[in-house]
Design a protein around this motif. Structure first.
Motif, PDB file in Angstrom:
ATOM      1  N   ARG A   1      32.298  33.023  41.649  1.00 20.46           N
ATOM      2  CA  ARG A   1      32.213  31.772  40.904  1.00 20.46           C
ATOM      3  C   ARG A   1      31.407  31.961  39.625  1.00 20.46           C
ATOM      4  N   GLY A   2      31.974  31.531  38.498  1.00 19.61           N
ATOM      5  CA  GLY A   2      31.303  31.602  37.211  1.00 19.61           C
ATOM      6  C   GLY A   2      31.495  32.907  36.468  1.00 19.61           C
ATOM      7  N   GLU A   3      32.148  33.865  37.092  1.00 24.14           N
ATOM      8  CA  GLU A   3      32.379  35.152  36.432  1.00 24.14           C
ATOM      9  C   GLU A   3      33.753  35.171  35.759  1.00 24.14           C
ATOM     10  N   VAL A   4      33.874  36.015  34.747  1.00 27.53           N
ATOM     11  CA  VAL A   4      35.101  36.145  33.972  1.00 27.53           C
ATOM     12  C   VAL A   4      35.452  37.627  33.865  1.00 27.53           C
ATOM     13  N   LEU A   5      36.670  37.963  34.214  1.00 29.83           N
ATOM     14  CA  LEU A   5      37.110  39.357  34.135  1.00 29.83           C
ATOM     15  C   LEU A   5      38.072  39.520  32.965  1.00 29.83           C
ATOM     16  N   TYR A   6      37.755  40.436  32.072  1.00 31.52           N
ATOM     17  CA  TYR A   6      38.673  40.787  30.983  1.00 31.52           C
ATOM     18  C   TYR A   6      39.597  41.896  31.472  1.00 31.52           C
ATOM     19  N   ILE A   7      40.912  41.589  31.490  1.00 25.70           N
ATOM     20  CA  ILE A   7      41.935  42.550  31.900  1.00 25.70           C
ATOM     21  C   ILE A   7      42.790  42.867  30.670  1.00 25.70           C
ATOM     22  N   PRO A   8      42.721  44.075  30.148  1.00 22.37           N
ATOM     23  CA  PRO A   8      43.512  44.412  28.956  1.00 22.37           C
ATOM     24  C   PRO A   8      45.002  44.501  29.286  1.00 22.37           C
ATOM     25  N   PRO A   9      45.858  44.435  28.263  1.00 25.90           N
ATOM     26  CA  PRO A   9      47.306  44.557  28.485  1.00 25.90           C
ATOM     27  C   PRO A   9      47.643  45.885  29.151  1.00 25.90           C
ATOM     28  N   GLY A  10      48.595  45.832  30.073  1.00 28.17           N
ATOM     29  CA  GLY A  10      49.072  47.052  30.696  1.00 28.17           C
ATOM     30  C   GLY A  10      48.242  47.556  31.851  1.00 28.17           C
ATOM     31  N   TRP A  11      47.047  46.981  32.065  1.00 26.90           N
ATOM     32  CA  TRP A  11      46.228  47.409  33.189  1.00 26.90           C
ATOM     33  C   TRP A  11      46.781  46.828  34.485  1.00 26.90           C
ATOM     34  N   TRP A  12      46.897  47.680  35.494  1.00 32.58           N
ATOM     35  CA  TRP A  12      47.357  47.238  36.803  1.00 32.58           C
ATOM     36  C   TRP A  12      46.232  46.469  37.490  1.00 32.58           C
ATOM     37  N   HIS A  13      46.590  45.354  38.144  1.00 32.16           N
ATOM     38  CA  HIS A  13      45.578  44.603  38.874  1.00 32.16           C
ATOM     39  C   HIS A  13      46.174  43.941  40.112  1.00 32.16           C
ATOM     40  N   TYR A  14      45.429  44.090  41.194  1.00 27.16           N
ATOM     41  CA  TYR A  14      45.739  43.467  42.490  1.00 27.16           C
ATOM     42  C   TYR A  14      44.672  42.406  42.729  1.00 27.16           C
ATOM     43  N   VAL A  15      45.101  41.198  43.196  1.00 26.22           N
ATOM     44  CA  VAL A  15      44.158  40.091  43.355  1.00 26.22           C
ATOM     45  C   VAL A  15      44.364  39.445  44.723  1.00 26.22           C
ATOM     46  N   GLU A  16      43.287  39.285  45.469  1.00 28.28           N
ATOM     47  CA  GLU A  16      43.351  38.636  46.789  1.00 28.28           C
ATOM     48  C   GLU A  16      42.181  37.664  46.931  1.00 28.28           C
ATOM     49  N   SER A  17      42.482  36.423  47.315  1.00 27.03           N
ATOM     50  CA  SER A  17      41.442  35.404  47.461  1.00 27.03           C
ATOM     51  C   SER A  17      40.681  35.598  48.766  1.00 27.03           C
ATOM     52  N   LEU A  18      39.371  35.595  48.673  1.00 31.24           N
ATOM     53  CA  LEU A  18      38.515  35.731  49.848  1.00 31.24           C
ATOM     54  C   LEU A  18      38.115  34.387  50.433  1.00 31.24           C
ATOM     55  N   ALA A  19      38.430  33.301  49.714  1.00 28.76           N
ATOM     56  CA  ALA A  19      38.101  31.935  50.126  1.00 28.76           C
ATOM     57  C   ALA A  19      38.992  31.001  49.311  1.00 28.76           C
ATOM     58  N   PRO A  20      39.053  29.701  49.663  1.00 27.74           N
ATOM     59  CA  PRO A  20      39.753  28.762  48.778  1.00 27.74           C
ATOM     60  C   PRO A  20      39.267  28.952  47.347  1.00 27.74           C
ATOM     61  N   SER A  21      40.202  29.014  46.410  1.00 34.66           N
ATOM     62  CA  SER A  21      39.854  29.546  45.088  1.00 34.66           C
ATOM     63  C   SER A  21      40.623  28.850  43.982  1.00 34.66           C
ATOM     64  N   PHE A  22      39.925  28.637  42.856  1.00 34.72           N
ATOM     65  CA  PHE A  22      40.554  28.089  41.651  1.00 34.72           C
ATOM     66  C   PHE A  22      40.174  29.005  40.487  1.00 34.72           C
ATOM     67  N   SER A  23      41.192  29.608  39.870  1.00 36.70           N
ATOM     68  CA  SER A  23      40.978  30.483  38.714  1.00 36.70           C
ATOM     69  C   SER A  23      41.793  29.965  37.542  1.00 36.70           C
ATOM     70  N   VAL A  24      41.319  30.274  36.343  1.00 35.36           N
ATOM     71  CA  VAL A  24      42.040  29.933  35.106  1.00 35.36           C
ATOM     72  C   VAL A  24      42.210  31.204  34.296  1.00 35.36           C
ATOM     73  N   SER A  25      43.460  31.487  33.912  1.00 33.18           N
ATOM     74  CA  SER A  25      43.751  32.660  33.077  1.00 33.18           C
ATOM     75  C   SER A  25      44.016  32.215  31.653  1.00 33.18           C
ATOM     76  N   PHE A  26      43.420  32.952  30.712  1.00 31.22           N
ATOM     77  CA  PHE A  26      43.732  32.776  29.300  1.00 31.22           C
ATOM     78  C   PHE A  26      44.442  34.060  28.848  1.00 31.22           C
ATOM     79  N   TRP A  27      45.736  33.961  28.611  1.00 26.01           N
ATOM     80  CA  TRP A  27      46.490  35.099  28.094  1.00 26.01           C
ATOM     81  C   TRP A  27      46.517  34.990  26.570  1.00 26.01           C
ATOM     82  N   PHE A  28      46.154  36.065  25.889  1.00 25.37           N
ATOM     83  CA  PHE A  28      46.079  35.995  24.434  1.00 25.37           C
ATOM     84  C   PHE A  28      46.469  37.334  23.813  1.00 25.37           C
ATOM     85  N   ASP A  29      46.735  37.309  22.516  1.00 30.00           N
ATOM     86  CA  ASP A  29      47.182  38.489  21.787  1.00 30.00           C
ATOM     87  C   ASP A  29      46.007  39.158  21.065  1.00 30.00           C
TER      88      ASP A  29
END
Length: 411
Positions: free
Chosen positions: A383-411
């Motif tokens: 909670r409260g953390e933000v992960l920067y994922i660059p283009p082309g990076w592989w990422h696997y995501v699994e929720s450990l609890a009820p979860s709400f995330s917001v993604s900002f996709w940008f150029d």
């Protein structure tokens, strides 16, 4: 003021329909739209003959069904934008006549909200001017309808708030750098330009969402009657995966007002990669675009990810830069560099070409031996953390609890 009277404030003027090519793409559409508009533009909707109103509702319903079928024929990207725009207009007119014919009954209000949401998801933005301000037709209509429905809602027992972790653990181990509010210059030169992942802290603490969204009563009160698309099943690359349209309230009650236990795959619903904040602007007010995006993209694509414990996005890549913001709950994330793509066994079919065939929960090294050579970077996003994922990076995501995330996709 009646609901119909409130909605007629958004009625485009006559010139809009006479000049708009979308309405004129088929003579049938044009004739029906123009005919049902006449009594509305005359400003006497409350005096429309009931028989004439029902006839207009039938006519506009026929056009709605024809357009709905057209929008579901062939590939989505090939659907003419004109058909999507006229579908938006037809949804609006159908809602007006539904309410006129039913005397604005509660059941009709629910159906009208559903039609508005279908129009938002399948149609195209139609901007109108009200009191000198420009607004989107159907999102404005849906907002009025939702507030009207809320005024008629019976008292219901409150839902239990979700438990949240107030602080990120300082003992967490991460395989990527962690920084507290780095300067924009540092972020740009050392991570954005070099395309290196980074875990950021302290940049969304001022979001109203951080204090509001873990309360299901707030979410239901704001958008409970709205219809949203959800994914069902273990993950989108699996055979048990499907999609459904559900009421936001039902989705919240069935998936978030729980004790954190994991639901069976077939019963697990996930609101994933949805443009929820375009559909429901009231929620958009609870978040802000991080400053790290503004220097490169003034219009990032904002997506919502909301679901119970156990929701999974399989190992995949995205073509854009991504700031993944964790509002509540926590997620296990596994990252791999674009350089490891040959060792991660992407699906051969073009639809899933950005997705790995490797199950990161239990890697089968006999079937996928090249994975042994991949450097997998792991972290828990809290909670409260933000992960920067660059283009082309592989990422696997699994929720450990009820979860709400917001993604900002940008150029």
């Amino acid at each position: 003021m009646s609901v119909v009277a409130k909605l007629l404030r958004f009625l485009p003027n006559s010139q809009f329909f006479s000049e708009n090519k979308s309405v004129q793409i088929k003579q049938l559409y044009y004739d029906v739209v123009i005919n049902v508009l006449k009594p509305l533009h005359n400003g006497c909707a409350d005096k429309i003959d009931p028989i004439c109103a029902k006839q207009s509702l039938v006519r506009i319903g026929v056009v709605y069904d024809l357009l709905y079928a057209c929008l579901h024929t062939g590939e989505w990207h090939a659907v003419p934008v004109e058909e999507r725009e006229v579908f938006t207009i037809v949804c609006y007119l159908r809602i007006i006549y539904m309410l006129i014919c039913s005397n604005e009954s509660t059941e009709t209000l629910e159906n009208a909200i559903y039609i508005a949401d279908i129009g938002i998801m399948l149609g195209r933005n139609v901007n109108v001017f009200v009191d000198g301000n420009e607004c989107d037709l159907l999102t404005s209509v849906a907002s009025v309808l939702s507030k009207s429905k809320a005024d008629k809602r019976n008292d219901e027992p409150p839902l239990k708030k979700l438990k949240i972790d107030d602080n990120c653990s300082t003992t967490d181990t991460h395989d990527i750098p962690v920084m507290f509010r780095p300067s924009m210059q540092y972020f740009g030169s050392e991570h954005y330009e070099k395309r290196e992942p980074l875990l950021l802290r302290g940049i969304i603490d001022d979001w109203p969402a951080m204090q509001k969204w873990h309360d299901p009563n707030y979410l239901v009160g704001l958008a409970g009657e709205r219809t949203v698309p959800v994914e069902m099943g273990s993950q989108y690359s699996s055979e048990d995966w499907s999609q459904r349209l559900v009421k936001f309230k039902d989705f919240i009650v069935d998936n978030l007002n729980i004790d954190g236990s994991e639901k069976p795959n077939q019963n697990r619903a996930y609101l994933a990669q949805h443009e929820l904040f375009d559909q429901i602007p009231e929620l958009r007010k609870d978040i802000h675009v991080p400053d790290y995006i503004g220097g490169t993209d003034v219009n990032p694509r904002i997506k919502a990810w909301l679901g119970p414990k156990g929701t999974i996005s399989p190992l995949h890549t995205d073509p854009s830069h991504n700031l993944l913001c964790q509002v509540f709950g926590s997620k296990t994330i596994i990252l791999a560099s674009p350089e490891d793509t040959p060792n991660l066994y992407p699906h051969e079919h073009f639809i899933l070409a950005n997705t790995s065939r490797v199950d990161m929960r239990n890697v089968d090294y006999d079937q996928f031996p090249l994975v042994r050579a991949v450097r997998l970077r792991r972290l828990v996003l809290r909670r409260g953390e933000v992960l920067y994922i660059p283009p082309g990076w592989w990422h696997y995501v699994e929720s450990l609890a009820p979860s709400f995330s917001v993604s900002f996709w940008f150029d």
